[in-house]
Design a protein around this motif. Structure first.
Motif, PDB file in Angstrom:
ATOM      1  N   SER C  51      12.312 -17.517   3.540  1.00 20.32           N
ATOM      2  CA  SER C  51      11.390 -17.884   4.616  1.00 20.32           C
ATOM      3  C   SER C  51      12.147 -18.106   5.917  1.00 20.32           C
ATOM      4  CB  SER C  51      10.629 -19.153   4.250  1.00 20.32           C
ATOM      5  OG  SER C  51       9.851 -18.923   3.107  1.00 20.32           O
ATOM      6  N   LEU C  56       9.817 -17.882   9.108  1.00 19.11           N
ATOM      7  CA  LEU C  56       8.690 -18.768   8.805  1.00 19.11           C
ATOM      8  C   LEU C  56       9.118 -20.222   8.930  1.00 19.11           C
ATOM      9  CD1 LEU C  56       7.338 -16.779   5.781  1.00 19.11           C
ATOM     10  CD2 LEU C  56       6.231 -17.033   7.985  1.00 19.11           C
ATOM     11  N   ASN C  77       7.608 -10.919  12.668  1.00 16.55           N
ATOM     12  CA  ASN C  77       7.716  -9.731  13.514  1.00 16.55           C
ATOM     13  C   ASN C  77       9.147  -9.517  13.998  1.00 16.55           C
ATOM     14  OD1 ASN C  77       5.029  -9.409  13.214  1.00 16.55           O
ATOM     15  ND2 ASN C  77       4.471 -10.158  15.253  1.00 16.55           N
ATOM     16  N   ASN C  80      11.003  -8.026  11.252  1.00 18.61           N
ATOM     17  CA  ASN C  80      10.606  -6.633  11.157  1.00 18.61           C
ATOM     18  C   ASN C  80      11.340  -5.782  12.180  1.00 18.61           C
ATOM     19  OD1 ASN C  80       9.098  -4.728   9.919  1.00 18.61           O
ATOM     20  ND2 ASN C  80       7.137  -5.772  10.273  1.00 18.61           N
ATOM     21  N   ILE C 104       0.594   2.173   6.494  1.00 16.60           N
ATOM     22  CA  ILE C 104       0.666   2.244   7.962  1.00 16.60           C
ATOM     23  C   ILE C 104       0.177   0.965   8.642  1.00 16.60           C
ATOM     24  CG2 ILE C 104       0.414   4.753   7.970  1.00 16.60           C
ATOM     25  CD1 ILE C 104      -2.476   4.364   8.874  1.00 16.60           C
ATOM     26  N   MET C 105      -0.487   0.092   7.893  1.00 16.67           N
ATOM     27  CA  MET C 105      -1.081  -1.086   8.526  1.00 16.67           C
ATOM     28  C   MET C 105      -0.028  -1.885   9.297  1.00 16.67           C
ATOM     29  SD  MET C 105      -3.551  -3.774   6.679  1.00 16.67           S
ATOM     30  CE  MET C 105      -2.350  -4.944   6.078  1.00 16.67           C
ATOM     31  N   GLY C 106      -0.327  -2.176  10.558  1.00 19.48           N
ATOM     32  CA  GLY C 106       0.605  -2.907  11.407  1.00 19.48           C
ATOM     33  C   GLY C 106       1.446  -1.994  12.298  1.00 19.48           C
ATOM     34  N   VAL C 107       1.680  -0.758  11.865  1.00 17.42           N
ATOM     35  CA  VAL C 107       2.444   0.202  12.688  1.00 17.42           C
ATOM     36  C   VAL C 107       1.694   1.525  12.720  1.00 17.42           C
ATOM     37  CG1 VAL C 107       4.712  -0.831  12.390  1.00 17.42           C
ATOM     38  CG2 VAL C 107       3.852   0.745  10.671  1.00 17.42           C
ATOM     39  N   LYS C 156       6.168   1.043   2.241  1.00 15.62           N
ATOM     40  CA  LYS C 156       5.822   0.283   3.441  1.00 15.62           C
ATOM     41  C   LYS C 156       7.081  -0.059   4.227  1.00 15.62           C
ATOM     42  CE  LYS C 156       2.865  -3.598   3.508  1.00 15.62           C
ATOM     43  NZ  LYS C 156       2.073  -4.582   2.737  1.00 15.62           N
ATOM     44  N   ARG C 160       8.666   1.865   7.890  1.00 15.53           N
ATOM     45  CA  ARG C 160       9.068   1.113   9.089  1.00 15.53           C
ATOM     46  C   ARG C 160      10.541   1.283   9.388  1.00 15.53           C
ATOM     47  NH1 ARG C 160       4.710  -0.833   7.041  1.00 15.53           N
ATOM     48  NH2 ARG C 160       3.291  -2.194   8.184  1.00 15.53           N
TER      49      ARG C 160
END
Lengths: 313, 380, 513
Positions: C51, C56, C77, C80, C104-107, C156, C160
């Motif tokens: 975390s 986080l 983020n 990432n 693809i969710m998020g990018v 995923k 990225r």
């Protein structure tokens, strides 16, 4: 017959707009039980615009400003839901119920205040818009076309495209299904839920003004919107949270609602001698029966109703 | 260490409710300022004072009685809501159960000439059956109780209008006066009315409602049934694992809740304080106010007694505002603001606990520091 | 800036929570292109450390370096953007979306805000080809296997262009073949230059796939070793701090009469259309512990649900002490002598908002001892009973019987359930993963209780996923694979390898009950 069609379409437009609003909120993960209140406040916004706009305003300007008024009021009111349910993690059912009560009470207090200020003897909660209403109607051979029917169709197309063809829609639905997953790929769940709630304010507000323009030319705000917000929720569930199915459900429910207004025009129905209250009840009974049969395989967004807490994983 | 009274959940609930009330009145005041700044303060005071606005003492007492007369049905609705909520069910259908209860007592008294006790029992039966529909739909068809409750509210309203159409006055949309047409169905007063300077609407409904609140409390806290119901509400999987009959409990809960809300209808209409209007097109707010009272009362039966009274108090107070400046609905506005604020109760409690924890930590640190220096710093 | 051999470094990380130091001066250095294992028990501080890496939590002390340069990570983020990706133990996939949408969710590639799925699909297909990650981009997550879901999670990260890949307990949900495949995939990824952090507490897997291994214990950094220079025993000692006595002390079993007799049990699945349990027959005798072993998701859960009455049977019959209970209610089974330590203590075992004492009588509250004839609870006897159990089974809590169950530690919650179920004095004790998520001390304690029950002449049916537990505790092992019993083994004679073959479906016997 044209009258039946006309009422069906206008009521279907109302139900569709509001149900789509609910659909956006629920796909983002917030149950919007306050749609009824949002409709009242949206209707109030539109009605106030009609009251204060000069009578000689051109039809286009009138339609656009009334829409804008309804949308603004709806969005501001929906933000009350957003603050409580998204930022303060309040119980969505309580807040929705409160908004329904507050909508009618607030609108009544406000309209009465306005009326009394204009005329000390007027303590009614009625706003009249006989003149302004004409701007919304086009008579096509006996059929009274209401611009909001077109707006509802446009709203449907927009809802479909936004939900299924854009990245916004993908992210919105992810927040209602699995907010932790959305968060893990950098989507701001709070922001998306706010978007969902505010869009439901836009749609709900539009639905509200459409409703009070449907038949009458004045509105008594003490009466609220007679459960249409709740009926729209049933439409949404019946439509399984999918825009196209919501449109079909809205047409069906609109038909039942329209029948209660015009059944006397049909000799066959009139001769059955069923009181009009039965027709008023029909949409609710139908939706209850339908829900009883379809709820087992409900495709409701999985995370709806659960406040998102970033710290909890 | 001294026990911090602010840690006590009952105290916390009380403070949270108080905050909601104060904030609700404050926001209501601000709204009034916008509408007409000249009399806003007076109007709020008038709402809060309610019957104390009356100048003569016997009128004051009478109006106090009137407030209590409407508190009894509200308390029943709030008991209905909180009882179901303890079992994890949101009984928004209380509004409709109140309506069918009103229908049952009015038709059995005015239409069939029954006397008060059979009318009450019939009302209980009808309410329980109506509540049980929600329970049946929930446990066998998986229909969310909020949605079905809302639908049944409207169905109940229209059905009631249709049925009571047979016992209405020929010239008005209101039902017949019970005092003249069916005096045998009026709830007995047992002399209670005399306490409120001859208020004939004050009946045993008021003490009965309070007694039922206590019964509900005992049922929830002290009995096997309460233990089962609360377990089902908290964790229905665990309840099933422990062999409790989940479906039966859901139906039973909603039947009891329905009976409570329906009794509310009887407690109002069997005093002849009001008559039912068969042309009304929206569900009476009594059931929804019951939700407000339940949450404002911290979801505790005893709390509900006080919160129901308070909400009815300000609702009646609305009649005393200067009608040339404001409408009487400002009390509805204030009570709906308060229920909206009740949504924040969890947050308020969380904030309270957090600040207590912070203070305690600080004190502990201070104490530690003090003891360290006392020891003469032998550590360092 | 000198070239560094480390992709990511977490240096001297300290993270405190009220009353506990979750990470105490921990250092973790991940080399480029290596597979680095992070080993530790539950509560050792692994997830806190991750975390921190994902922003986080902000650590009180310590720095994080990427390619030798100090970086600040404030939220996921940022992580990432630095090319750090993670496959979570519980997959973060939207079930009603397609594989492609999830990747693809998020990018999302877009043109004027509209999704451009075509090019995304090509990129996904190219990646899946390159690394041997076979997926169907258009399938819905809810329809595909766990293995494919995991490959979706890996894609995923690759989509990225993440360089640092973290796998959090990735094998817990997989079949042995899928584990084998995953190991190969991880090796491929490392060979392509990706740096991999592999969080696990399974020694064999770490030995098989990792280059180096860092060990945490109770929030502290113990050390880092090269796997080729160490042994499982050494790693295990580092992890738990002492040489654990894996063996449970027990006398040979003396089985008596048949207590539980299950014949041809078939239970439907909630997830798919096939039956989850297919025609299973088994017997448990007085004085023996029978264990149902198997990889998670092979029908054990449904078998227990069918046995205890939580789910109805499609067909088959159950006899308890000679009494037919096939159609009996849950309550009837319980009062007829069946106790059930459930798999999920939060879902089934406890009413978390009830007090400890109210939870202690959850299976007995209706007995005359605790409820009067008029239906009132007898508070006094409930308190006394709870205190007796708390004392006897050493259940620790803040305020004794009036502690809210939610506020208790997992180990003590489990002890409370064990106490409640054993004290019911059952003929048959069904214990499903009774030691899940507990520390070594609590595990030993619960194993002793199970053996004590057996020695007291009770029948014990244990369902377990942990190989150590399966090998040490029971007197007989039944292996369940895809809803069927595929083998009966004697724990004294079999080996972990043989057991593994049965569990993986590679070997099966015709088993007579």
């Amino acid at each position: 017959m044209t009258l039946l069609l006309q009422y069906t379409l206008i009521f279907a437009s109302v139900l569709m707009l509001v149900a789509l609003g609910g659909c956006f909120a629920e796909h983002s993960g917030v149950i919007n039980l306050g749609l009824e209140g949002i409709m009242v406040i949206g209707a109030l916004g539109g009605a106030l615009v009609m009251r204060y706009m000069p009578a000689d305003t051109s039809a286009l300007v009138m339609v656009l400003t009334v829409m804008l008024g309804a949308i603004c009021f709806g969005v501001i009111y929906a933000s009350l839901l957003g603050v409580a349910c998204i930022n303060f993690k309040a119980d969505q059912t309580i807040v929705g119920t409160a908004l329904n009560m507050l909508g009618t009470a607030g609108a009544t207090v406000l309209v009465k205040a306005i009326n009394t200020a204009a005329n000390p003897n007027d303590v009614s909660s009625v706003i009249q818009y006989v003149g302004a209403k004409k701007n919304f109607l086009v008579n096509i051979g006996g059929f009274e076309f209401n611009w909001f029917m077109l707006i509802a169709v446009i709203a449907l197309v927009i809802a479909y495209v936004v939900l299924y063809k854009t990245k916004f829609g993908l992210r919105l639905m992810a927040c209602g299904e699995h907010p932790q997953a959305a968060d893990s790929v950098g989507i701001n769940v709070y922001k998306m839920r706010w978007c969902g709630v505010l869009i439901s304010g836009v749609y709900g507000g539009l639905g509200g003004i459409t409703y009070i323009l449907a038949g009458v030319s004045e509105w008594k705000f003490e009466n609220g919107v007679a459960g249409f917000g709740f009926l729209a929720l049933a439409v949404m569930i019946f439509g399984q949270w999918k825009p196209t199915r919501i449109a079909l459900a809205a047409l069906l429910f609109g038909l039942f609602r329209a029948l209660s207004n015009v059944y006397m025009g049909f000799d066959f129905l009139y001769s059955l001698n069923i009181p009009s209250t039965v027709y008023n009840m029909m949409p609710y009974i139908v939706s209850l029966v339908v829900l009883a049969f379809t709820s087992k395989s409900s495709r409701a967004p999985k995370a709806e109703g659960i406040p998102y807490d970033k710290g909890q994983r | 260490m001294k026990k911090n009274i602010f840690k006590n959940p009952a105290v916390q609930a009380f403070i949270a409710s108080l905050i909601c009330i104060v904030l609700g009145l404050l926001i209501g005041y601000i709204v009034l300022l916008f509408i007409n700044p000249s009399g806003a303060g007076e109007a709020i005071v008038a709402v809060v004072k309610n019957f104390l606005n009356s100048s003569r003492s016997n009128l004051r007492l009478k109006n106090f009685g009137n407030t209590l007369v409407k508190t009894a049905p509200l308390l029943m609705c709030s008991l209905s809501v909180l009882f179901a909520y303890k079992v994890g069910l949101f009984n928004i259908g209380a509004a409709g159960q109140f309506v069918v209860g009103s229908c049952a007592c009015l038709i059995s008294s005015l239409g069939w000439g029954w006397s008060w006790l059979p009318c009450l029992l019939f009302t209980i039966l009808v309410g329980a059956a109506y509540g049980a529909i929600v329970g049946l739909l929930k446990s066998y068809c998986n229909v969310n109780e909020v949605i079905s409750g809302i639908m049944l509210n409207w169905i109940g309203l229209y059905t009631t209008n249709m049925i009571l159409n047979t016992v209405k006055e020929p010239t008005s949309p209101y039902t017949l006066h019970m005092a003249t047409e069916a005096p045998q169905a009026i709830l007995p007063s047992l002399g209670l009315g005399e306490l409120f300077s001859g208020n004939k609407y004050v009946t045993i409904a008021i003490p009965l409602a309070v007694i039922l609140a206590v019964v509900i409390m005992v049922l929830l806290d002290k009995t096997k049934l309460g233990y089962e119901l609360k377990a089902t509400g908290n964790n229905k999987n665990a309840a099933k694992y422990a062999g409790m009959a989940e479906k039966r409990n859901i139906i039973l809960t909603l039947a009891i809740a329905g009976a409570l809300a329906a009794l509310g209808g009887a407690f109002l209409y069997q005093t002849d304080y009001e008559q039912w209007s068969v042309t009304q097109s929206s569900v009476p707010g009594m059931g929804f106010n019951g939700i407000a009272a339940a949450f404002l009362g911290g979801l505790h039966p005893v709390g509900a007694i006080f919160s129901s009274y308070f909400i009815q108090h300000i609702t009646n107070g609305g009649a005393y505002v200067d009608l040339t400046k404001y409408s009487s609905q400002i009390s509805d506005l204030i009570s709906s603001l308060i229920i909206y604020l009740c949504g924040f109760v969890l947050f308020i409690k969380y904030a309270m606990n957090k600040s207590i924890a912070k203070r305690e930590e600080k004190q502990a640190q201070k104490a530690k520091l003090a003891s360290d220096t006392e020891k003469g710093g032998d550590g360092k | 800036m000198a070239e560094t051999q480390y992709a990511i470094e977490m240096l001297n990380i300290t993270k405190k929570f009220p009353g506990i130091i979750a990470n105490d001066n921990i250092t973790l250095q991940l080399k480029k292109g290596e597979i680095h294992a992070l080993l530790g028990e539950n509560g050792a501080g692994k997830s806190t450390l991750m975390s921190v890496l994902f922003g986080l939590y902000q650590p009180e002390e310590g720095v994080i370096k990427k390619d030798g340069q100090v970086v600040s990570i404030k939220d996921p983020n940022d992580a990432n953007d630095l090319g750090i990706g993670m496959v979570h133990q519980h997959f973060k996939l939207v079930e009603c979306f397609t594989v492609l949408d999830n990747i693809i969710m998020g990018v999302e590639p877009t043109k004027h805000g509209f999704l451009q799925k075509k090019e995304a699909r090509q990129k996904v297909l190219a990646l899946s080809e390159k690394y041997g990650l076979q997926v169907d981009p258009d399938a819905l997550i809810e329809d595909i296997t766990v293995g494919m879901q995991q490959r979706t999670e890996i894609l995923k990260m690759l989509y990225r262009d993440n360089e640092i890949l973290i796998f959090d307990e990735p094998t817990a949900v997989l079949t042995p073949q899928e584990i084998e495949e995953l190991m190969q995939i991880m090796k491929n990824l490392a060979a392509e230059g990706k740096s991999i952090l592999f969080i696990s507490h399974k020694l064999a897997e770490i030995m098989a796939v990792a280059d180096r291994c860092s060990v945490l214990r109770k929030g502290k950094y113990i050390g880092t070793v090269e796997t080729k220079n160490t042994t499982m025993e050494e790693l295990s000692a580092m992890m738990v701090g002492r040489n654990v006595n894996f063996h449970v002390e027990k006398k040979p079993a003396a089985p008596g009469d048949v207590i539980l007799d299950v014949k041809g049990m078939t239970v439907a699945s909630k997830v798919h259309k096939n039956n989850a349990v297919k025609n299973v027959s088994l017997q448990v005798r007085r004085g023996e512990i029978v264990c149902i072993a198997g990889i998670d998701g092979n029908g054990q859960t449904e078998f227990v649900y069918g046995l205890t009455g939580l789910e109805p049977l499609v067909s088959g019959s159950i006899e308890l002490c000679g009494q037919d209970i096939t159609h009996a209610s849950i309550r009837k089974r319980s009062t007829s002598g069946m106790s059930h330590i459930p798999e999920d203590r939060h879902k089934h075992g406890l009413v978390l908002d009830y007090t400890l004492e109210d939870n202690m009588v959850l299976q007995r509250y209706f007995e005359p001892e605790f409820t009067s004839k008029a239906g009132f609870l007898k508070r006094g006897p409930i308190r006394a009973y709870a205190e007796k159990l708390i004392d006897q089974y050493d259940v620790r809590s803040g305020q004794g019987p009036v502690t809210i169950a939610r506020s208790m530690s997992g180990g003590n919650q489990q002890k409370a359930i064990v106490a409640r179920e054993i004290d019911k004095d059952p003929e048959l004790l069904v214990a499903v993963q009774p030691t899940r998520g507990l520390d070594v001390g609590a595990i030993e304690y619960i194993h002793k209780q199970l053996v004590a029950q057996r020695d007291a002449g009770k029948a014990v049916l244990l369902v377990s996923l942990e190989l150590d537990e399966v090998m040490d505790v029971p007197d007989r092992i039944l292996v369940m694979y895809e809803g069927e019993i595929v083998g009966e083994l004697d724990p004294k004679k079999t080996t972990q390898e043989e057991l593994g073959l049965y569990m993986a479906g590679a070997k099966r016997d015709e088993v007579s009950p």
